[in-house]
Design an enzyme around this catalytic site. Structure first.
Site, PDB file in Angstrom:
ATOM      1  CD  GLU A 133      -4.685  13.712   3.250  1.00 24.17           C
ATOM      2  OE1 GLU A 133      -4.648  12.652   3.549  1.00 24.17           O
ATOM      3  OE2 GLU A 133      -3.158  14.998   3.836  1.00 24.17           O
ATOM      4  CG  PHE A 134      -4.919   8.368  -0.458  1.00 23.28           C
ATOM      5  CD1 PHE A 134      -4.333   9.048  -1.386  1.00 23.28           C
ATOM      6  CD2 PHE A 134      -3.448   7.329   0.109  1.00 23.28           C
ATOM      7  CE1 PHE A 134      -3.425   9.420  -2.193  1.00 23.28           C
ATOM      8  CE2 PHE A 134      -2.454   7.565  -0.489  1.00 23.28           C
ATOM      9  CZ  PHE A 134      -2.137   8.185  -1.476  1.00 23.28           C
ATOM     10  CE  LYS A 196       2.667  -9.861  -1.988  1.00 24.50           C
ATOM     11  NZ  LYS A 196       3.232  -9.740  -1.172  1.00 24.50           N
ATOM     12  CE  LYS A 230      10.381 -12.166 -10.373  1.00 26.11           C
ATOM     13  NZ  LYS A 230      10.690 -10.759  -9.618  1.00 26.11           N
ATOM     14  CD  GLU A 264      12.953 -12.364  -0.916  1.00 23.61           C
ATOM     15  OE1 GLU A 264      12.383 -11.287  -1.433  1.00 23.61           O
ATOM     16  OE2 GLU A 264      11.738 -12.770  -0.570  1.00 23.61           O
ATOM     17  CG  HIS A 288       5.263 -13.521  -5.606  1.00 21.06           C
ATOM     18  ND1 HIS A 288       4.566 -12.598  -6.060  1.00 21.06           N
ATOM     19  CD2 HIS A 288       5.024 -12.923  -4.521  1.00 21.06           C
ATOM     20  CE1 HIS A 288       4.590 -11.321  -5.530  1.00 21.06           C
ATOM     21  NE2 HIS A 288       4.998 -11.106  -4.324  1.00 21.06           N
TER      22      HIS A 288
HETATM   23  C1  BG6 Z   1       7.527  -9.230  -2.731  1.00 23.46           C
HETATM   24  C2  BG6 Z   1       7.375  -8.955  -0.955  1.00 23.46           C
HETATM   25  O1  BG6 Z   1       5.971  -9.087  -2.628  1.00 23.46           O
HETATM   26  O2  BG6 Z   1       8.190  -9.726  -3.688  1.00 23.46           O
HETATM   27  C3  BG6 Z   1       8.160  -8.967  -0.648  1.00 23.46           C
HETATM   28  O3  BG6 Z   1       6.411  -8.496  -0.848  1.00 23.46           O
HETATM   29  C4  BG6 Z   1       9.711 -10.003  -1.323  1.00 23.46           C
HETATM   30  O4  BG6 Z   1       8.689  -9.431   0.976  1.00 23.46           O
HETATM   31  C5  BG6 Z   1       9.478  -9.595  -2.572  1.00 23.46           C
HETATM   32  O5  BG6 Z   1      11.176  -9.584  -1.191  1.00 23.46           O
HETATM   33  C6  BG6 Z   1      10.704 -10.414  -3.881  1.00 23.46           C
HETATM   34  O6  BG6 Z   1      10.100 -10.222  -5.119  1.00 23.46           O
HETATM   35  P1  BG6 Z   1      11.625 -10.647  -6.454  1.00 23.46           P
HETATM   36  O7  BG6 Z   1      10.609 -10.141  -7.847  1.00 23.46           O
HETATM   37  O8  BG6 Z   1      12.563  -9.710  -5.469  1.00 23.46           O
HETATM   38  O9  BG6 Z   1      11.495 -11.534  -6.348  1.00 23.46           O
END
Ligand code: BG6
Length: 537
Positions: A133-134, A196, A230, A264, A288
């Site tokens: 367990e953590f 995150k 990336k 997305e 991000h």
């Molecule tokens: C994650 C988010 O950090 O990044 C997601 O929690 C999102 O909701 C994702 O879809 C997008 O990352 P990528 O690399 O697929 O553009």
């Protein structure tokens, strides 16, 4: 990311072999590392959350890719900690199956085709499962015993767990003495990798930082933002600082506006429970999208030393003018051409007001950028998947062509394409063929695939490798995390006016009309998600 790894040379056999992509005969030997790269030093990677999605989808594929490239040391161990008893062999088998599945899936970032059995065996030999367990002392006592088997060794603790476990795990590690470097005869490093979401607002992020830093030094903490893993994101710095063309115009005198999009087509994908608490803004914007903004707006560092780069990025986050609620638009997808509405998704409240789209107008108040709007947007179930940055230049100062049929020129736009297309494009004007002096818009573009062999890469390879080398360039520092959250605090906790309204948009569309109005205020418009290429006449 560092060009000069700051660790001792490894005694990995691959380090002395001639560079080759071929696998060595024995599964115990890693293949040779590519020229200019050397294997990371030996270490034990302890993954909390061994049974989770992150481990399966990203960490294991990344470790496998690093093994294929000969970038891991033969002395590496990987201990997976998770609740629930199971044999190491079962864990290995489970991971093997998912890797095979992702490798075969064309839509997966790990689309490697067939797995290389030798490389997988090399990784599998090093996997060990530990039930625990953590939040219980017993787990950390057991872990300490295991780690004491190689005293003085390097250890990375990777927290691939829900954020509620961050604090208890760090506290237990600290109290068990597992984060101590250089003490008790231990000469090895002890590093913590934290995923995150790092806090949910300024206060919680500051509290989490304080908690972690009461058990570890800042130099031991590696806060992940996977966008920084990336290649196309790292390349922003290469485009800016390795070309004489761009940097002279990279300032308020020449730049009209910048758009940063992370659009997305997917919905919440079974993550309704998480998303209901989080929303698009917290999920993507102060992390991000701000990271992309930081790469675009930072001053040139004196070197690629981690602190030099992170200092320059920190200055940008510090200069972001706190976002006012009327500089932000929230949206939520409704039933549309791309499917059902957000409220009909599993684990989502029927009357949910969680935003699945967020757009913001951001200003970086410093000498270089004062007055230049940075438009940020992100959303689920939009018309296209498109993560990119478009830098629009100001019009030429003199309309030389005003007496010709063409008196309005298409603006110059440099677009840095991050996902799914990898490359850049540049919109500019030329004379169209024929006797009349007419100006026409054209686009010149570069695609990574035309110049380089792109390998299946899940984006965690560089991050894991850099963490093993002790290069923190691509990781977030405590101060930057806090200033980023601070800049959006008025949006998350408006002092007046209550929560922001959430505007509907059809699933599969370009987003809510109110987001268009946000840009129209300054005479700007979003670049369409669906169609960017300049049409051939
Ligand atoms: C994650 C988010 O950090 O990044 C997601 O929690 C999102 O909701 C994702 O879809 C997008 O990352 P990528 O690399 O697929 O553009």
């Amino acid at each position: 990311m560092s060009t000069t790894p700051n660790t001792q040379a490894s005694d990995h056999p691959a380090a002395t072999q001639a560079p080759s992509c071929k696998l060595s005969a024995s599964p115990h030997d890693a293949p040779a590392s590519p020229p200019g790269k050397r294997p990371a030093p030996p270490c034990t990677l302890v993954i909390f959350g061994a049974g989770g999605d992150l481990t399966k989808r990203l960490l294991m594929p990344a470790l496998y890719n690093l093994a294929v490239d000969g970038l891991l040391d033969g002395g590496m161990r990987i201990i997976g900690v998770n609740h629930g008893e199971r044999e190491t062999s079962e864990w290995r088998e489970d991971l093997h199956k998912s890797l095979q599945q992702f490798a075969a899936d064309k839509a997966s970032t790990f689309h490697a085709g067939k797995l290389d059995d030798q490389a997988w065996d090399w990784v599998a030999q090093r996997l060990e499962y530990m039930a625990g367990e953590f939040e219980t002392d017993d787990t950390f006592t057991k872990l300490k015993q295991k780690l004491d088997q190689s005293p003085g060794g390097n250890v990375i603790f990777y927290l691939a767990v829900g954020s509620r476990f961050f604090k208890p795990i760090v506290e237990h590690l600290g109290k068990a003495g597992l984060l101590k470097e250089g003490g008790g005869g231990s000469s090895g490093f002890r590093r913590l990798v934290i995923e995150k979401p790092f806090g949910t607002d300024f206060a919680s992020a500051r509290d989490l930082n304080a908690h972690i830093l009461s058990y570890a030094q800042e130099s031991q903490v590696y806060r992940i933002d996977h966008f920084l893993g990336k290649d196309t994101v790292q390349s922003i710095l290469a485009v800016r600082f390795a070309n004489a063309l761009f940097e002279p115009v990279w300032r308020r005198e020449y730049i009209d506006s910048v758009q940063i999009s992370a659009a997305e087509t997917i919905g919440v994908e079974g993550r309704g429970k998480f998303y209901e608490q989080t929303g698009a803004f917290r999920d993507m914007l102060p992390n991000h999208l701000f990271q992309l903004l930081g790469m675009v707006a930072m001053e040139p560092p004196n070197s690629f030393d981690a602190e030099a780069v992170r200092d320059k990025k920190a200055e940008v986050f510090d200069a972001i003018q706190p976002l006012a609620p009327d500089d932000v638009v929230f949206g939520q997808y409704e039933k549309g051409p791309a499917g059902v509405g957000y409220r009909e998704e599993p684990n989502v409240a029927p009357g949910s007001t969680t935003e699945t789209y967020a757009a913001a107008r951001v200003f970086v108040e410093n000498w270089r950028w004062a007055g230049v709007p940075f438009y940020l947007r992100t959303g689920k179930r939009l018309a296209a998947r498109r993560t990119e940055i478009s830098v629009q230049l100001k019009p030429v100062p003199f309309r030389l062509f005003r007496d010709t049929p063409v008196d309005a020129l298409t603006p110059n736009v440099l677009t840095l394409r991050i996902d799914p297309a990898h490359g850049t494009s540049f919109d500019f004007n030329v004379k169209t063929p024929g006797p009349v002096m007419q100006v026409g818009a054209v686009q010149s573009s570069f695609d990574y695939a035309d110049f380089f062999t792109e390998r299946a890469n899940v984006g965690y390879e560089t991050l894991l490798y850099d963490c093993m080398l002790g290069d923190e360039t691509l990781f977030q520092r405590a101060d930057s995390i806090e200033t980023s959250w601070c800049a959006v605090d008025d949006v998350l906790h408006p002092k007046t006016g209550g929560a922001l309204p959430v505007h509907g948009y059809a699933a599969g569309s370009e987003g809510p009309a109110e987001a268009d109005a946000l840009l129209a205020r300054n005479g700007h418009a979003w670049r369409p998600l669906k169609q960017h290429a300049v049409e051939k006449k």
